[in-house]
Design a protein around this motif. Structure first.
Motif, mmCIF file in Angstrom:
data_model
loop_
_atom_site.group_PDB
_atom_site.id
_atom_site.type_symbol
_atom_site.label_atom_id
_atom_site.label_comp_id
_atom_site.label_asym_id
_atom_site.label_seq_id
_atom_site.Cartn_x
_atom_site.Cartn_y
_atom_site.Cartn_z
ATOM 1 N N GLN A 257 0.814 -1.433 0.111
ATOM 2 C CA GLN A 257 0.116 -0.005 -0.061
ATOM 3 C C GLN A 257 0.881 1.194 -0.105
ATOM 4 O O GLN A 257 0.600 2.301 -0.561
ATOM 5 N N ALA A 258 1.883 1.306 0.572
ATOM 6 C CA ALA A 258 2.919 2.405 0.511
ATOM 7 C C ALA A 258 3.414 2.669 -1.025
ATOM 8 O O ALA A 258 3.425 3.774 -1.288
ATOM 9 N N ARG A 259 3.752 1.520 -1.808
ATOM 10 C CA ARG A 259 4.041 1.735 -3.036
ATOM 11 C C ARG A 259 2.954 2.290 -3.984
ATOM 12 O O ARG A 259 3.140 3.141 -4.775
ATOM 13 N N ARG A 260 1.721 1.906 -3.595
ATOM 14 C CA ARG A 260 0.405 2.245 -4.292
ATOM 15 C C ARG A 260 0.310 3.856 -3.962
ATOM 16 O O ARG A 260 -0.058 4.339 -4.887
ATOM 17 N N LEU A 261 0.496 4.122 -2.599
ATOM 18 C CA LEU A 261 0.208 5.560 -2.307
ATOM 19 C C LEU A 261 1.092 6.442 -3.231
ATOM 20 O O LEU A 261 1.014 7.449 -3.642
ATOM 21 N N THR A 262 2.430 6.127 -3.265
ATOM 22 C CA THR A 262 3.701 6.678 -3.504
ATOM 23 C C THR A 262 3.244 6.809 -5.170
ATOM 24 O O THR A 262 3.449 8.120 -5.435
ATOM 25 N N ARG A 263 2.811 5.941 -5.887
ATOM 26 C CA ARG A 263 2.494 6.050 -7.098
ATOM 27 C C ARG A 263 1.541 7.316 -7.447
ATOM 28 O O ARG A 263 1.534 8.118 -8.387
ATOM 29 N N HIS A 264 0.617 7.043 -6.653
ATOM 30 C CA HIS A 264 -0.708 8.077 -6.901
ATOM 31 C C HIS A 264 -0.094 9.550 -6.442
ATOM 32 O O HIS A 264 -0.503 10.513 -6.976
ATOM 33 N N TRP A 265 0.709 9.553 -5.226
ATOM 34 C CA TRP A 265 1.328 10.957 -4.894
ATOM 35 C C TRP A 265 2.179 11.425 -5.899
ATOM 36 O O TRP A 265 1.979 12.549 -6.219
ATOM 37 N N VAL A 266 2.831 10.792 -6.850
ATOM 38 C CA VAL A 266 3.985 11.385 -7.768
ATOM 39 C C VAL A 266 3.042 11.846 -8.926
ATOM 40 O O VAL A 266 3.113 13.126 -9.309
ATOM 41 N N SER A 267 2.028 11.080 -9.229
ATOM 42 C CA SER A 267 1.119 11.638 -10.484
ATOM 43 C C SER A 267 0.154 12.837 -10.026
ATOM 44 O O SER A 267 0.284 13.730 -10.924
ATOM 45 N N THR A 268 -0.091 12.838 -8.739
ATOM 46 C CA THR A 268 -0.862 13.962 -8.361
ATOM 47 C C THR A 268 -0.283 15.023 -8.124
ATOM 48 O O THR A 268 -0.721 16.288 -8.600
ATOM 49 N N VAL A 269 0.823 15.049 -7.624
ATOM 50 C CA VAL A 269 1.698 16.241 -7.344
ATOM 51 C C VAL A 269 2.328 16.819 -8.639
ATOM 52 O O VAL A 269 2.212 18.135 -8.629
ATOM 53 N N GLU A 270 2.815 15.945 -9.378
ATOM 54 C CA GLU A 270 3.308 16.665 -10.801
ATOM 55 C C GLU A 270 2.261 17.164 -11.554
ATOM 56 O O GLU A 270 2.480 18.189 -12.131
ATOM 57 N N ASP A 271 0.791 16.568 -11.372
ATOM 58 C CA ASP A 271 -0.349 17.456 -12.077
ATOM 59 C C ASP A 271 -0.540 18.793 -11.503
ATOM 60 O O ASP A 271 -0.844 19.795 -12.293
ATOM 61 N N VAL A 272 -0.115 19.138 -10.105
ATOM 62 C CA VAL A 272 -0.545 20.223 -9.590
ATOM 63 C C VAL A 272 0.705 21.202 -9.494
ATOM 64 O O VAL A 272 0.576 22.152 -9.572
ATOM 65 N N ARG A 273 1.715 20.722 -9.210
ATOM 66 C CA ARG A 273 3.017 21.416 -8.836
ATOM 67 C C ARG A 273 4.063 20.900 -9.740
ATOM 68 O O ARG A 273 5.081 19.871 -9.284
ATOM 69 N N PRO A 274 4.154 21.033 -11.071
ATOM 70 C CA PRO A 274 5.270 20.303 -11.907
ATOM 71 C C PRO A 274 6.566 20.378 -11.305
ATOM 72 O O PRO A 274 7.066 21.473 -10.826
ATOM 73 N N GLY A 275 7.417 19.177 -11.224
ATOM 74 C CA GLY A 275 8.654 19.387 -10.677
ATOM 75 C C GLY A 275 8.507 18.931 -9.221
ATOM 76 O O GLY A 275 9.529 18.753 -8.609
ATOM 77 N N GLY A 276 7.379 18.756 -8.650
ATOM 78 C CA GLY A 276 7.068 18.678 -7.076
ATOM 79 C C GLY A 276 7.755 17.262 -6.861
ATOM 80 O O GLY A 276 7.843 16.900 -5.692
#
Length: 367
Positions: A257-276
């Motif tokens: 679940q940590a891996r799953r959350l991390t994947r979602h975090w990466v795509s989400t943050v990049e969508d809102v704050r490119p380079g984040g």
């Protein structure tokens, strides 16, 4: 404080409520004395809604740096921007936080267990909203010094100041009382030199708002399965990946679940704050290593202060605490450059000796 002399927080609660019998508290909490109550007549709030007021407890050790001058001011500024923040109201000159009727995520799903998918999606939604709060758009009075505000994107400067806070405000400022204990556990001053070298070379990432303390007890699940986020006193502006690292370390998700959350975090943050999420594959592990190292200093001091009366005198050993601290030390051995980690029984003996030499914990630190 005698029973006949209510604390400031309780007096405020009674004044706002108008009925001492309807005031609940103090609630369990380390940093604040908190009371919950419905507002008195004329407040204009539904009778079913309860609010909380709180005052900082005196004489406490702070293990984390505080950035904003007032949690209530921050939450007011974030109204409409972070949807999981309980509401703020003013009544009788007090700023009160809405009390969420529900259970903590930790009470529903203890550490180490996965959390349900709908709640995980709400956690990702919170990270999306946090990433959208840029430093230049957050006009709230700060209490941290100028040196603790590195330029936007300077992730190395940001982390170095957190390392410095742990070194100066947690380790060195308490060294008179805890030097012998740390020495017995194999933790010495050069640990910070090792730590700085270990976590150096982070990629630059644009800053945003961080909660910085997203663990299971700071999430409340209401009857409609909505997730609310409380206790924003450690919030800061900084590296978005640090917030993820802190969250993963504190939540203790199962690995999948940590891996799953991390994947979602990466795509989400990049969508809102490119380079984040720039460089996250390398840097996430380094930031988690910092959290492991930080825990050594906070957990050792807390464990020593938490020993019950008499444990230094009759030589009873806190075996469970010895096992826990050994796990903490083992996790941090690499980042801190520890050459060896004592066995649990040796750690327990060291704690007992410390207690015998320092008496009651209250004699060392009041409050």
């Amino acid at each position: 404080m005698t029973p006949e002399t209510p604390s400031l927080a309780r007096r405020h609660a009674i004044e706002a409520c108008g009925n001492p019998g309807a005031v609940e508290g103090p609630l369990q909490g380390y940093h604040h004395e908190t009371y919950v109550f419905p507002l008195g007549d004329g407040a204009g709030a539904p009778a079913t809604t309860r609010w909380k007021c709180r005052e900082p407890r005196a004489g406490l050790l702070w293990f984390d740096r505080r950035c904003f001058d007032s949690e209530e001011q921050l939450l007011t500024a974030l109204s409409g921007r972070i949807s999981s923040i309980p509401g703020i109201t003013e009544f009788g000159g007090l700023r009160l936080q809405r009390f969420i009727e529900g259970r903590t995520l930790g009470a529903l799903r203890r550490s180490g267990l996965p959390i349900p998918g709908p709640l995980l999606r709400q956690v990702v939604g919170l990270f999306r909203e946090l990433a959208g709060v840029r430093p230049e758009t957050l006009v709230v009075k700060r209490r941290c010094e100028a040196r603790d505000r590195p330029r936007d994107g300077d992730t190395n400067g940001f982390l170095d100041r957190l390392v410095s806070f742990t070194e100066e405000s947690v380790y060195l400022s308490n060294l008179d009382e805890f030097a012998a204990l740390f020495d017995e556990l194999g933790v010495r001053a050069d640990a910070f030199e090792n730590l700085r070298e270990h976590v150096s070379g982070l990629a630059e990432r644009p800053f945003c708002l961080l909660h910085a303390d997203l663990h299971r007890e700071n999430f409340i699940v209401d009857s409609g399965q909505r997730l609310w986020t409380i206790d924003w006193e450690l919030a800061m502006v900084g590296d978005p990946l640090y917030d993820l690292a802190t969250h993963l370390y504190l939540m203790r998700y199962p690995e999948w679940q940590a891996r799953r959350l991390t994947r979602h975090w990466v795509s989400t943050v990049e969508d809102v704050r490119p380079g984040g999420s720039e460089g996250w594959q390398r840097d996430l592990g380094l930031l988690m290593d910092f959290k492991k190292a930080q825990s050594v200093f906070t957990d050792v001091i807390r464990a020593a202060l938490a020993l019950g009366p008499g444990q230094g005198a009759d030589r009873r050993r806190p075996e469970g605490t010895g096992r826990k601290l050994r796990r903490v030390l083992t996790e941090a051995a690499g980042p801190l450059g520890l050459t060896s980690v004592p066995a649990p029984d040796r750690i327990a003996d060291a704690l007992v000796r410390w207690r015998g030499e320092h008496g009651e914990a209250g004699d060392v630190f009041p409050g």
